[in-house]
Design a protein around this motif. Structure first.
Motif, PDB file in Angstrom:
ATOM      1  N   ALA A 101       0.863  -1.181   0.000  1.00 60.44           N
ATOM      2  CA  ALA A 101       0.000   0.000   0.000  1.00 60.44           C
ATOM      3  C   ALA A 101       0.898   1.230   0.000  1.00 60.44           C
ATOM      4  O   ALA A 101       1.713   1.413   0.903  1.00 60.44           O
ATOM      5  N   TYR A 102       0.754   2.075  -1.021  1.00 58.48           N
ATOM      6  CA  TYR A 102       1.534   3.311  -1.111  1.00 58.48           C
ATOM      7  C   TYR A 102       0.793   4.451  -0.425  1.00 58.48           C
ATOM      8  O   TYR A 102      -0.440   4.536  -0.503  1.00 58.48           O
ATOM      9  N   LEU A 103       1.544   5.341   0.216  1.00 56.74           N
ATOM     10  CA  LEU A 103       0.981   6.486   0.917  1.00 56.74           C
ATOM     11  C   LEU A 103       1.305   7.752   0.129  1.00 56.74           C
ATOM     12  O   LEU A 103       2.410   8.281   0.199  1.00 56.74           O
ATOM     13  N   GLY A 104       0.342   8.246  -0.613  1.00 57.74           N
ATOM     14  CA  GLY A 104       0.591   9.381  -1.487  1.00 57.74           C
ATOM     15  C   GLY A 104       0.637  10.720  -0.784  1.00 57.74           C
ATOM     16  O   GLY A 104       1.119  11.700  -1.350  1.00 57.74           O
ATOM     17  N   GLY A 105       0.141  10.788   0.451  1.00 60.26           N
ATOM     18  CA  GLY A 105       0.117  12.055   1.168  1.00 60.26           C
ATOM     19  C   GLY A 105       1.393  12.384   1.903  1.00 60.26           C
ATOM     20  O   GLY A 105       1.501  13.436   2.525  1.00 60.26           O
ATOM     21  N   ASP A 106       2.386  11.501   1.855  1.00 60.76           N
ATOM     22  CA  ASP A 106       3.621  11.711   2.605  1.00 60.76           C
ATOM     23  C   ASP A 106       4.794  11.293   1.736  1.00 60.76           C
ATOM     24  O   ASP A 106       4.952  10.104   1.421  1.00 60.76           O
ATOM     25  N   ASP A 107       5.620  12.242   1.353  1.00 62.58           N
ATOM     26  CA  ASP A 107       6.776  11.936   0.513  1.00 62.58           C
ATOM     27  C   ASP A 107       7.974  11.469   1.332  1.00 62.58           C
ATOM     28  O   ASP A 107       9.051  11.252   0.766  1.00 62.58           O
ATOM     29  N   TRP A 108       7.806  11.325   2.624  1.00 63.40           N
ATOM     30  CA  TRP A 108       8.889  10.878   3.505  1.00 63.40           C
ATOM     31  C   TRP A 108       9.475   9.557   3.013  1.00 63.40           C
ATOM     32  O   TRP A 108      10.694   9.363   2.988  1.00 63.40           O
ATOM     33  N   TYR A 109       8.606   8.659   2.590  1.00 64.96           N
ATOM     34  CA  TYR A 109       9.048   7.339   2.159  1.00 64.96           C
ATOM     35  C   TYR A 109       9.775   7.419   0.814  1.00 64.96           C
ATOM     36  O   TYR A 109      10.750   6.705   0.578  1.00 64.96           O
ATOM     37  N   PHE A 110       9.317   8.315  -0.053  1.00 63.87           N
ATOM     38  CA  PHE A 110      10.008   8.505  -1.325  1.00 63.87           C
ATOM     39  C   PHE A 110      11.377   9.139  -1.110  1.00 63.87           C
ATOM     40  O   PHE A 110      12.325   8.839  -1.844  1.00 63.87           O
ATOM     41  N   GLN A 111      11.511  10.009  -0.095  1.00 66.84           N
ATOM     42  CA  GLN A 111      12.831  10.542   0.239  1.00 66.84           C
ATOM     43  C   GLN A 111      13.792   9.395   0.506  1.00 66.84           C
ATOM     44  O   GLN A 111      14.945   9.418   0.059  1.00 66.84           O
ATOM     45  N   GLY A 112      13.349   8.358   1.209  1.00 72.37           N
ATOM     46  CA  GLY A 112      14.213   7.215   1.472  1.00 72.37           C
ATOM     47  C   GLY A 112      14.513   6.395   0.229  1.00 72.37           C
ATOM     48  O   GLY A 112      15.664   6.011  -0.012  1.00 72.37           O
ATOM     49  N   SER A 113      13.506   6.120  -0.579  1.00 66.80           N
ATOM     50  CA  SER A 113      13.744   5.270  -1.751  1.00 66.80           C
ATOM     51  C   SER A 113      14.611   5.971  -2.788  1.00 66.80           C
ATOM     52  O   SER A 113      15.411   5.326  -3.480  1.00 66.80           O
ATOM     53  N   ILE A 114      14.491   7.282  -2.911  1.00 61.69           N
ATOM     54  CA  ILE A 114      15.323   7.991  -3.882  1.00 61.69           C
ATOM     55  C   ILE A 114      16.795   7.902  -3.484  1.00 61.69           C
ATOM     56  O   ILE A 114      17.675   7.768  -4.344  1.00 61.69           O
ATOM     57  N   TRP A 115      17.093   7.920  -2.176  1.00 61.98           N
ATOM     58  CA  TRP A 115      18.464   7.693  -1.718  1.00 61.98           C
ATOM     59  C   TRP A 115      18.904   6.268  -2.032  1.00 61.98           C
ATOM     60  O   TRP A 115      20.042   6.024  -2.428  1.00 61.98           O
ATOM     61  N   ALA A 116      18.002   5.309  -1.800  1.00 63.52           N
ATOM     62  CA  ALA A 116      18.353   3.908  -2.013  1.00 63.52           C
ATOM     63  C   ALA A 116      18.763   3.641  -3.457  1.00 63.52           C
ATOM     64  O   ALA A 116      19.605   2.772  -3.716  1.00 63.52           O
ATOM     65  N   PHE A 117      18.185   4.377  -4.396  1.00 64.43           N
ATOM     66  CA  PHE A 117      18.546   4.210  -5.802  1.00 64.43           C
ATOM     67  C   PHE A 117      19.732   5.083  -6.206  1.00 64.43           C
ATOM     68  O   PHE A 117      20.121   5.099  -7.376  1.00 64.43           O
ATOM     69  N   GLY A 118      20.304   5.808  -5.241  1.00 69.76           N
ATOM     70  CA  GLY A 118      21.483   6.617  -5.512  1.00 69.76           C
ATOM     71  C   GLY A 118      21.192   8.049  -5.886  1.00 69.76           C
ATOM     72  O   GLY A 118      22.099   8.802  -6.255  1.00 69.76           O
TER      73      GLY A 118
END
Length: 465
Positions: free
Chosen positions: A231-248
């Motif tokens: 389940a993706y949470l579209g109201g919070d970019d906090w998780y995308f901040q982490g994944s963008i780091w994970a991909f470099g």
């Protein structure tokens, strides 16, 4: 409970594309896109600030505390966490007879931010403010926060706090924000689903492995739900901040945006494919509720949600580190405490005594145990009670251990409030409508150019080398 594989219709909640991303007009109307603008105009129209002291917000002091110095805290913690703080404040009142603390509660970090902006313009200021990790920085740029380094002494030194968290509130060799309710995301997974489809009892090591496992899980039936992997949470970019780091990748290098690098685009393209090609994920209206009901097999959610999921879930679940890809991608989050610069000397000194009490001894332990946030003070980290909780339920230890690879938000996310709004628009465009990741991130960079230009000079003055 027996389970069978099915490709039937899912019962989980989805957010339609038409409802996914709020319009820029809606955001402007709510004051979100312009939230940071007044902070760069010279202290909210305060004029000559030399020796300036602003009044406290109104309130009532109980008769029994009438002779004490009043301290006002503006807090974003509601419901149960508000009760935990108040219990510690009550203990503070009983431990000394000089200071009375009034906690005034707002419904969110954003509510505190909005109210404080208006209050400063009205020439009133609380003494202590609970800021999130992506809000306090803007008030630092506006020069309305009190530098705290000089308040520490041998009875309460900087080593009382977790070094990583304390560093996040440090700019130009002074401390402006001390850690209080801090967190990282955890990887939550449904052990029963993983076991039923033959997956290991652990979090995936990489995002690639997560996608592979997702294709195994998606469509599985569990407790009356046709399951998706995430389940993706579209109201919070906090998780995308982490994944963008994970991909470099990253949001920015300083204030220079880096969203259109190959690595940054790859992070959002991963999500697009996970949802719209593999069919393994979806934009959830309530991801925590979906996970707790068995509608999805995995969820990225805060450490502070662990106790609530334990109470709600009717199945066994595990917690692990966030996946990596080419690097670790674990963002810190949560709140901390600042003292306002334009309170009187007496109010600021009293406010420091409150912070000292909340950050040490049993109050620090009780806050950690009661709130579910990770311990960020020495007394909490080393306490027997928190060690006993982690021994009884090792899932609570995961967030503590993960701190070793966690990091604070990128500069643009800290100092440019429009960044979070535009990021939410971007990820929702991909999650709900399947838009091209490169197109979305290119648009996001362009939309942010005016906001970055507006803060750049002040940032370079107050933060840059």
């Amino acid at each position: 409970m027996p389970s069978t594989r099915s490709r039937g219709r899912s019962t989980r909640l989805r957010t339609p594309a038409s409802l996914g991303a709020p319009s820029r007009r809606q955001l402007l109307g709510a004051g979100l896109l312009a939230a940071g603008a007044p902070m760069l105009t010279g202290c909210f129209g305060l004029g000559d600030t030399e020796g300036l002291v602003l009044e406290q917000p109104g309130g009532e002091v109980p008769d029994e505390f009438a002779d004490r110095q009043r301290v006002v805290i503006w807090s974003a913690y509601t419901a149960h966490n508000a009760e935990v703080i108040q219990a510690n404040i009550d203990a503070f009142h009983a431990a000394q007879d000089d200071i009375y603390v009034e906690v005034q509660i707002f419904d969110s970090y954003e509510g505190v931010e909005s109210k404080l902006s208006a209050s400063l313009q009205a020439r009133q200021v609380p003494d202590i403010v609970v800021f999130s990790d992506v809000v306090w920085n803007r008030f630092y740029l506006a020069e309305v926060l009190e530098p705290l380094k000089g308040y520490f002494d041998s009875s309460f030194d900087t080593d009382e706090f977790h070094e990583r968290f304390l560093a996040e509130g440090t700019v130009k060799d002074d401390i402006w924000w001390v850690p209080f309710g801090r967190s990282t995301p955890l990887f939550y997974y449904n052990r029963e689903i993983f076991d039923a489809v033959g997956l290991p009892d652990r979090a995936p090591e990489t995002y690639t492995e997560w996608a592979e496992w997702g294709r195994e899980v998606t469509g599985f039936e569990f407790q009356g739900n046709t399951v998706a992997m995430r389940a993706y949470l579209g109201g919070d970019d906090w998780y995308f901040q982490g994944s963008i780091w994970a991909f470099g990748g990253a949001y920015s290098d300083g204030l220079d945006m880096t969203l259109t690098t190959d690595a940054s685009i790859a992070a959002l393209e991963y999500d697009r494919k996970f949802i719209h090609e593999d069919g393994s994920g979806y934009l959830a209206a309530d991801g925590t509720g979906d996970f707790s009901s068995g509608a999805c097999a995995t969820l990225l959610q805060s450490t502070g949600t662990l106790s609530g999921i334990k109470e709600a879930a009717t199945f066994d679940f595990g917690c692990g580190f966030l996946p990596q890809e080419v690097a670790a991608g674990v963002p810190t989050g949560g709140g901390g405490l600042s003292i306002m610069k334009y309170a009187s000397v007496e109010r600021k000194q009293a406010a420091w005594e409150v912070i000292k009490f909340l950050s040490t001894g049993q109050a620090s332990v009780d806050w950690t145990l009661g709130s579910g946030y990770v311990p960020c003070t020495k007394d909490a980290i080393e306490s027997d009670e928190i060690a006993a909780r982690s021994k009884e339920d090792p899932r609570y230890q995961v967030g503590i251990d993960q701190l070793e690879i966690a990091q604070g938000p990128d500069i643009a996310r800290r100092y440019v409030p429009e960044t979070i709004v535009e990021a939410q628009n971007a990820i929702q465009s991909v999650y709900s409508a399947g838009e091209d990741a490169e197109k979305v991130l290119t648009r996001m960079e362009k939309e942010l150019e005016p906001a970055i230009d507006r803060v750049r000079e002040k940032y370079e003055q107050r933060v840059g080398e």
